[in-house]
Write an enzyme that holds these catalytic residues in place. Structure first.
Site, short mmCIF file in Angstrom:
data_model
loop_
_atom_site.label_atom_id
_atom_site.label_comp_id
_atom_site.label_asym_id
_atom_site.label_seq_id
_atom_site.Cartn_x
_atom_site.Cartn_y
_atom_site.Cartn_z
N HIS A 152 0.81 -1.16 -0.05
CA HIS A 152 0.02 -0.08 0.10
C HIS A 152 0.76 1.19 0.00
O HIS A 152 1.30 1.52 0.97
CB HIS A 152 -0.87 -0.11 1.32
CG HIS A 152 -1.88 1.15 1.50
ND1 HIS A 152 -3.00 0.99 1.30
CD2 HIS A 152 -1.60 1.94 1.99
CE1 HIS A 152 -3.70 2.21 1.57
NE2 HIS A 152 -2.74 3.09 1.93
N CYS A 187 -3.97 10.34 4.96
CA CYS A 187 -4.46 9.92 6.54
C CYS A 187 -4.53 11.15 7.22
O CYS A 187 -3.63 11.57 7.61
CB CYS A 187 -3.70 8.66 7.15
SG CYS A 187 -4.40 8.42 8.83
N HIS A 229 1.97 5.25 -0.70
CA HIS A 229 1.52 6.28 -0.70
C HIS A 229 2.59 6.82 -1.68
O HIS A 229 3.88 6.47 -1.68
CB HIS A 229 1.42 7.22 0.46
CG HIS A 229 -0.01 6.78 1.07
ND1 HIS A 229 -0.99 7.61 0.97
CD2 HIS A 229 -0.41 5.80 1.72
CE1 HIS A 229 -2.02 7.20 1.55
NE2 HIS A 229 -1.75 5.97 2.18
P1 HMG Z 1 -11.55 6.87 21.19
O1 HMG Z 1 -11.90 8.35 21.22
O2 HMG Z 1 -10.42 6.36 22.10
O3 HMG Z 1 -12.75 5.56 21.40
O4 HMG Z 1 -11.51 6.64 19.50
P2 HMG Z 1 -14.19 6.09 22.09
O5 HMG Z 1 -14.54 4.34 22.29
O6 HMG Z 1 -14.01 6.71 23.37
O7 HMG Z 1 -15.11 6.80 21.32
C1 HMG Z 1 -15.25 8.07 21.07
C2 HMG Z 1 -16.34 8.30 20.25
O8 HMG Z 1 -16.58 7.76 18.78
C3 HMG Z 1 -17.58 7.98 21.14
O9 HMG Z 1 -18.83 8.72 20.63
C4 HMG Z 1 -18.19 6.55 20.37
O10 HMG Z 1 -19.15 6.05 20.75
C5 HMG Z 1 -17.62 6.65 19.30
P3 HMG Z 1 -19.17 9.78 21.71
O11 HMG Z 1 -19.60 9.15 22.75
O12 HMG Z 1 -17.91 10.61 21.97
O13 HMG Z 1 -20.31 10.42 21.07
N1 HMG Z 1 -17.24 5.46 18.30
C6 HMG Z 1 -17.68 5.05 17.24
N2 HMG Z 1 -18.74 5.45 16.26
C7 HMG Z 1 -18.99 4.63 15.33
N3 HMG Z 1 -18.16 3.65 14.60
C8 HMG Z 1 -17.19 3.22 15.68
C9 HMG Z 1 -17.06 3.85 16.82
N4 HMG Z 1 -16.11 3.70 17.74
C10 HMG Z 1 -16.17 4.58 18.72
N5 HMG Z 1 -16.58 1.90 15.18
C11 HMG Z 1 -11.37 4.90 17.84
C12 HMG Z 1 -10.88 5.11 19.13
C13 HMG Z 1 -10.77 3.89 17.36
C14 HMG Z 1 -12.80 4.87 17.48
C15 HMG Z 1 -10.95 6.43 16.89
O14 HMG Z 1 -9.56 6.68 17.11
C16 HMG Z 1 -11.25 6.21 15.30
O15 HMG Z 1 -12.16 6.12 14.84
N6 HMG Z 1 -10.02 6.29 14.63
C17 HMG Z 1 -10.01 5.97 13.27
C18 HMG Z 1 -8.99 6.75 12.55
C19 HMG Z 1 -9.00 6.67 10.82
O16 HMG Z 1 -10.10 5.99 10.36
N7 HMG Z 1 -7.74 6.86 10.37
C20 HMG Z 1 -7.85 6.58 8.95
C21 HMG Z 1 -7.65 5.02 8.23
S1 HMG Z 1 -6.09 4.52 8.81
C22 HMG Z 1 -5.08 4.88 7.21
O17 HMG Z 1 -5.49 5.80 6.34
C23 HMG Z 1 -3.88 4.25 6.96
C24 HMG Z 1 -4.00 3.14 5.86
O18 HMG Z 1 -4.51 3.73 4.64
C25 HMG Z 1 -2.77 2.42 5.71
C26 HMG Z 1 -1.60 3.30 5.25
O19 HMG Z 1 -1.67 4.41 4.47
O20 HMG Z 1 -0.57 3.11 5.93
C27 HMG Z 1 -5.13 1.82 6.32
MG MG Z 2 -3.21 5.02 3.31
#
Ligand code: HMG
Ligand code: MG
Length: 302
Positions: A206, A239, A208
């Site tokens: 993957h 990201c 970039h």
């Molecule tokens: P947190 O704040 O530690 O977790 O986040 P939490 O459990 O306290 O939840 C925070 C809030 O999110 C709460 O809502 C939860 O209910 C809600 P509030 O009470 O504050 O209103 N929540 C959710 N809602 C919907 N769906 C869920 C969910 N989980 C919690 N599944 C958490 C931890 C993992 C949730 C957060 O950090 C997060 O969502 N991170 C995602 C980051 C992301 O998507 N990054 C981009 C993708 S990675 C990438 O791009 C790299 C890749 O391309 C590979 C590469 O390039 O190397 C893959």
């Molecule tokens: Mg990526």
């Protein structure tokens, strides 16, 4: 699958749109998904079931999936960070899920608010539940060469994370050069560390393209037997939690390279190019794809 077949995993509608300042409607995202599927892409990420507070652009992934035409064999994939994400993904009827962690604690902390070890512990029951539901699980390992917060990453650290993902029963692993700093020799060293743990058939790269090395890195992967690559139509990507991450390798450029190497994908480059042009029109941006630029220039009336 024969050695001259390459599988593309299209990530633009997730990796790209997660980073757009203006969210794109679910209808529009589903429309692009359908067009990319019609172009022959076998696996497409439709979005992610993450916290909408963290990534608001992916908030309506369930609506995207509901609007996808399930014709043909294209598999619908999504990113899932936790139990809640898994439940949403299963309810939406996805074909595959991807869990995501990294070889750097600093990045993992910024991205999913936990350490790498904590992410591994969180994933274990998710893998079991997905397997029970008959859903294959991909594991992303990000920052395989460089981390925007911790600097250089060792191949040993990458292999350590892969080992733990494999031990919990993950099906395949995508090695992510999240900020696009890797060069072929560095990719080779990562593969030296990871390939003894698993067959090349279960690995994807993957890349970039921040430093313009993505195609060279793909070529290195091909030489080491990798036959699955992630790419993004119109070079979308980034990201929100990786400072400096720019677009993924453009699917248009990857297809051009692979065709020249005599490798087959089953994907129609012209159809992908047309979707890329539509995306650039809607997002009001120029394509970074050199191939798309060249084809557009060649087609321009003189
Ligand atoms: P947190 O704040 O530690 O977790 O986040 P939490 O459990 O306290 O939840 C925070 C809030 O999110 C709460 O809502 C939860 O209910 C809600 P509030 O009470 O504050 O209103 N929540 C959710 N809602 C919907 N769906 C869920 C969910 N989980 C919690 N599944 C958490 C931890 C993992 C949730 C957060 O950090 C997060 O969502 N991170 C995602 C980051 C992301 O998507 N990054 C981009 C993708 S990675 C990438 O791009 C790299 C890749 O391309 C590979 C590469 O390039 O190397 C893959
Ligand atoms: Mg990526």
């Amino acid at each position: 699958m024969s050695r001259d077949h390459v599988t593309l995993i299209e990530v633009g509608l997730r990796d790209g749109l997660q980073n757009e300042a203006t969210p794109v409607s679910a209808q529009q995202r589903a429309h692009w998904f359908n067009q990319l599927a019609a172009a022959g892409l076998p696996r497409i990420e439709a979005g992610s079931f993450v916290s909408p507070r963290w990534v608001p652009q992916m908030a309506d992934t369930d609506q995207v999936i509901a609007a996808i035409e399930r014709r043909g064999g294209t598999q619908v994939e999504v990113l899932v960070p936790n139990q809640r994400g898994l439940e949403s993904a299963l309810a939406a009827g996805v074909d595959r899920i991807a869990l995501f962690t990294a070889a750097s604690d600093a990045f993992t902390q910024k991205n999913i608010n936990c350490t790498v070890s904590e992410s591994i512990a969180r994933f274990r029951p998710l893998v079991s539940a997905a397997r029970e539901a008959g859903i294959p699980v991909r594991g992303y390992v990000s920052t395989i060469v460089g981390c925007p917060y911790a600097g250089a990453i060792t191949p040993k650290a990458v292999a350590g994370v892969c080992e733990q993902l494999l031990a919990m029963g993950i099906d395949d692993i995508s090695l992510g050069d999240t900020i696009g700093v890797a060069r072929p020799l560095e990719i080779d060293r990562v593969l030296d560390a990871v390939l003894p743990l698993m067959p090349a058939e279960r690995l994807a790269l993957h890349c970039h393209d921040t430093y313009g090395q993505a195609l060279a890195n793909v070529l290195q992967g091909l030489q080491r037997g990798i036959r699955s690559f992630d790419s993004a139509v119109a070079g979308l990507g980034g990201c929100p939690y990786a400072k400096g991450a720019s677009g993924n390798l453009a699917t248009e450029d990857l297809l051009y390279l692979l065709a020249g190497q005599g490798l087959h994908t089953g994907v129609d480059p012209q159809a992908v190019q047309a979707v890329g042009e539509d995306i650039c029109r809607v997002l009001k941006r120029n394509t970074p794809s050199k191939v798309a630029q060249a084809v557009q220039a060649a087609n321009r009336p003189t």
